[in-house]
Every structure is written in C-alpha cells, then in structure tokens.
Motif scaffolding. Structure first.
Motif, PDB file in Angstrom:
ATOM      1  N   LEU A  50       0.803  -1.225   0.000  1.00 53.31           N
ATOM      2  CA  LEU A  50       0.000   0.000   0.000  1.00 53.31           C
ATOM      3  C   LEU A  50       0.834   1.272   0.000  1.00 53.31           C
ATOM      4  N   GLY A  51       1.972   1.242   0.679  1.00 52.55           N
ATOM      5  CA  GLY A  51       2.829   2.425   0.705  1.00 52.55           C
ATOM      6  C   GLY A  51       2.517   3.401   1.829  1.00 52.55           C
ATOM      7  N   PHE A  52       1.761   2.966   2.824  1.00 52.56           N
ATOM      8  CA  PHE A  52       1.469   3.808   3.987  1.00 52.56           C
ATOM      9  C   PHE A  52       2.228   3.270   5.193  1.00 52.56           C
ATOM     10  N   ASP A  53       2.580   4.158   6.111  1.00 51.53           N
ATOM     11  CA  ASP A  53       3.236   3.733   7.348  1.00 51.53           C
ATOM     12  C   ASP A  53       2.276   2.891   8.183  1.00 51.53           C
ATOM     13  N   ASP A  54       2.833   1.938   8.939  1.00 47.91           N
ATOM     14  CA  ASP A  54       2.023   1.168   9.876  1.00 47.91           C
ATOM     15  C   ASP A  54       1.336   2.125  10.841  1.00 47.91           C
ATOM     16  N   GLY A  55       0.091   1.883  11.125  1.00 48.95           N
ATOM     17  CA  GLY A  55      -0.656   2.702  12.063  1.00 48.95           C
ATOM     18  C   GLY A  55      -1.108   4.039  11.509  1.00 48.95           C
ATOM     19  N   ALA A  56      -0.977   4.255  10.213  1.00 55.14           N
ATOM     20  CA  ALA A  56      -1.353   5.543   9.624  1.00 55.14           C
ATOM     21  C   ALA A  56      -2.868   5.768   9.631  1.00 55.14           C
ATOM     22  N   PHE A  57      -3.632   4.690   9.776  1.00 54.18           N
ATOM     23  CA  PHE A  57      -5.090   4.809   9.738  1.00 54.18           C
ATOM     24  C   PHE A  57      -5.703   4.182  10.971  1.00 54.18           C
ATOM     25  N   ARG A  58      -6.702   4.838  11.490  1.00 54.08           N
ATOM     26  CA  ARG A  58      -7.440   4.314  12.648  1.00 54.08           C
ATOM     27  C   ARG A  58      -8.401   3.216  12.201  1.00 54.08           C
ATOM     28  N   CYS A  59      -8.871   3.324  10.959  1.00 61.91           N
ATOM     29  CA  CYS A  59      -9.860   2.388  10.431  1.00 61.91           C
ATOM     30  C   CYS A  59      -9.449   1.975   9.019  1.00 61.91           C
ATOM     31  N   VAL A  60      -9.433   0.664   8.765  1.00 60.17           N
ATOM     32  CA  VAL A  60      -9.147   0.147   7.429  1.00 60.17           C
ATOM     33  C   VAL A  60     -10.253  -0.840   7.071  1.00 60.17           C
ATOM     34  N   VAL A  61     -10.862  -0.633   5.903  1.00 65.96           N
ATOM     35  CA  VAL A  61     -11.915  -1.525   5.433  1.00 65.96           C
ATOM     36  C   VAL A  61     -11.583  -2.005   4.029  1.00 65.96           C
ATOM     37  N   SER A  62     -12.243  -3.069   3.635  1.00 69.50           N
ATOM     38  CA  SER A  62     -12.111  -3.589   2.277  1.00 69.50           C
ATOM     39  C   SER A  62     -13.367  -4.379   1.962  1.00 69.50           C
ATOM     40  N   SER A  63     -13.938  -4.114   0.811  1.00 72.35           N
ATOM     41  CA  SER A  63     -15.168  -4.784   0.404  1.00 72.35           C
ATOM     42  C   SER A  63     -15.031  -5.321  -1.013  1.00 72.35           C
ATOM     43  N   ARG A  64     -15.313  -6.596  -1.182  1.00 73.32           N
ATOM     44  CA  ARG A  64     -15.341  -7.210  -2.511  1.00 73.32           C
ATOM     45  C   ARG A  64     -14.008  -7.087  -3.258  1.00 73.32           C
ATOM     46  N   MET A  65     -12.907  -7.198  -2.557  1.00 74.54           N
ATOM     47  CA  MET A  65     -11.618  -6.985  -3.181  1.00 74.54           C
ATOM     48  C   MET A  65     -10.764  -8.239  -3.237  1.00 74.54           C
ATOM     49  N   LEU A  66     -10.765  -9.047  -2.207  1.00 73.67           N
ATOM     50  CA  LEU A  66      -9.810 -10.146  -2.116  1.00 73.67           C
ATOM     51  C   LEU A  66      -9.885 -11.128  -3.279  1.00 73.67           C
ATOM     52  N   MET A  67     -11.049 -11.321  -3.869  1.00 64.27           N
ATOM     53  CA  MET A  67     -11.152 -12.270  -4.977  1.00 64.27           C
ATOM     54  C   MET A  67     -10.415 -11.797  -6.227  1.00 64.27           C
ATOM     55  N   HIS A  68     -10.014 -10.525  -6.241  1.00 70.97           N
ATOM     56  CA  HIS A  68      -9.283  -9.967  -7.373  1.00 70.97           C
ATOM     57  C   HIS A  68      -7.772  -9.943  -7.146  1.00 70.97           C
ATOM     58  N   VAL A  69      -7.330 -10.454  -6.003  1.00 73.87           N
ATOM     59  CA  VAL A  69      -5.912 -10.407  -5.644  1.00 73.87           C
ATOM     60  C   VAL A  69      -5.366 -11.830  -5.614  1.00 73.87           C
ATOM     61  N   SER A  70      -4.407 -12.117  -6.483  1.00 76.86           N
ATOM     62  CA  SER A  70      -3.847 -13.473  -6.523  1.00 76.86           C
ATOM     63  C   SER A  70      -3.085 -13.786  -5.229  1.00 76.86           C
ATOM     64  N   ALA A  71      -2.412 -12.807  -4.661  1.00 79.77           N
ATOM     65  CA  ALA A  71      -1.656 -12.995  -3.413  1.00 79.77           C
ATOM     66  C   ALA A  71      -2.468 -12.422  -2.250  1.00 79.77           C
ATOM     67  N   TRP A  72      -3.671 -12.942  -2.059  1.00 80.62           N
ATOM     68  CA  TRP A  72      -4.591 -12.373  -1.077  1.00 80.62           C
ATOM     69  C   TRP A  72      -4.053 -12.443   0.355  1.00 80.62           C
ATOM     70  N   ARG A  73      -3.252 -13.448   0.658  1.00 75.91           N
ATOM     71  CA  ARG A  73      -2.658 -13.521   1.999  1.00 75.91           C
ATOM     72  C   ARG A  73      -1.714 -12.350   2.245  1.00 75.91           C
ATOM     73  N   ASP A  74      -0.952 -11.983   1.197  1.00 75.94           N
ATOM     74  CA  ASP A  74      -0.059 -10.838   1.302  1.00 75.94           C
ATOM     75  C   ASP A  74      -0.865  -9.551   1.499  1.00 75.94           C
ATOM     76  N   ALA A  75      -1.989  -9.440   0.823  1.00 68.00           N
ATOM     77  CA  ALA A  75      -2.847  -8.264   0.976  1.00 68.00           C
ATOM     78  C   ALA A  75      -3.380  -8.173   2.405  1.00 68.00           C
ATOM     79  N   LEU A  76      -3.792  -9.281   2.966  1.00 66.57           N
ATOM     80  CA  LEU A  76      -4.281  -9.272   4.347  1.00 66.57           C
ATOM     81  C   LEU A  76      -3.177  -8.896   5.329  1.00 66.57           C
ATOM     82  N   ARG A  77      -1.978  -9.417   5.117  1.00 65.60           N
ATOM     83  CA  ARG A  77      -0.860  -9.037   5.998  1.00 65.60           C
ATOM     84  C   ARG A  77      -0.571  -7.551   5.911  1.00 65.60           C
ATOM     85  N   GLU A  78      -0.632  -7.014   4.700  1.00 64.35           N
ATOM     86  CA  GLU A  78      -0.360  -5.594   4.498  1.00 64.35           C
ATOM     87  C   GLU A  78      -1.388  -4.766   5.232  1.00 64.35           C
TER      88      GLU A  78
END
Length: 131
Positions: A103-131
């Motif tokens: 993502l390119g943001f510092d850890d803790g830069a956001f108080r709230c992070v959401v994601s809707s209908r996105m993971l099925m479009h990411v081949s490395a979805w585990r990496d996205a969740l870790r990020e």
C-alpha cells in the motif's frame, strides 16, 4: 493486485449500474454500505482507508463520518469514477492508485481500514491481508 478487467475505463463507468442497478441492486448496495459504516463506528474519529475502494461506495459513506478517508485501488479508472461521484456529492475523498499487497502507507497511519469485494481480485490475497 493483479491486473483485471476493472482497469478498462468502460467497465469502470458501468460498474455501479451493472452491480447495483435496479431496486434489488440498490437494496444490496445500501445494506453493504450501512453495514460497513455501522461496523466502523468507534474507529471513525481518525483517518480511514478503503483498500480496493473501486468506485468509492464505502469510502464516500465513511467520509461523512471520518476526518479523512483515502480510497485506494489498483484501477485509476475506478478511482476516477469515485472522485467524480465524490465531487458531485460534495464529499471530501482522497484517491490513491496502489497495490493491495504494497500500500505504501506507514504502519498505524489509519485508525480504520476496510475492504469490500476486493480479495477475490488479488492473486496474493494472503499478502494483501498481511499488508
């Protein structure tokens, strides 16, 4: 995030109508948005990030409650639709083209992070969740 059909400008323009057009589509859209806003309550006193924001339906709703909302997506075309809709509705929304796995943001830069209908479009979805 892998390149997908959502990078096509024609798909981006028709996305909302294709998925949320008609009475049932509007019902699903409103329910989804309301659910995200309800779940985020208590975390919207700080900056919020919507990863895979697409056309911004959730991000714009969060922007009515949070001091700053960033809509992040791999598709500049989808974010262009989000920015246009936000401007038309007078909603303050920042957009960033980025990869969900880096993502390119510092850890803790956001108080709230959401994601809707996105993971099925990411081949490395585990990496996205870790990020």
């Amino acid at each position: 995030m892998e390149r997908s059909v959502y990078l096509n400008p024609d798909v981006a323009k028709a996305y909302e109508e294709d998925r949320f057009g008609g009475a049932f589509g509007a019902f699903v859209r409103d329910l989804e948005v309301r659910t995200f806003v309800d779940l985020a309550q208590g975390y919207l006193d700080g900056d919020a990030l919507d990863v895979g924001a697409g056309t911004g339906k959730v991000a714009m709703a969060l922007a009515l409650h949070a001091p700053r909302v960033v809509a992040a997506d791999a598709s500049d075309e989808m974010l262009g639709v989000a920015a246009k809709q936000a401007a038309a509705e007078g909603v303050r929304l920042e957009t960033v083209v980025t990869d969900a796995c880096r993502l390119g943001f510092d850890d803790g830069a956001f108080r709230c992070v959401v994601s809707s209908r996105m993971l099925m479009h990411v081949s490395a979805w585990r990496d996205a969740l870790r990020e």
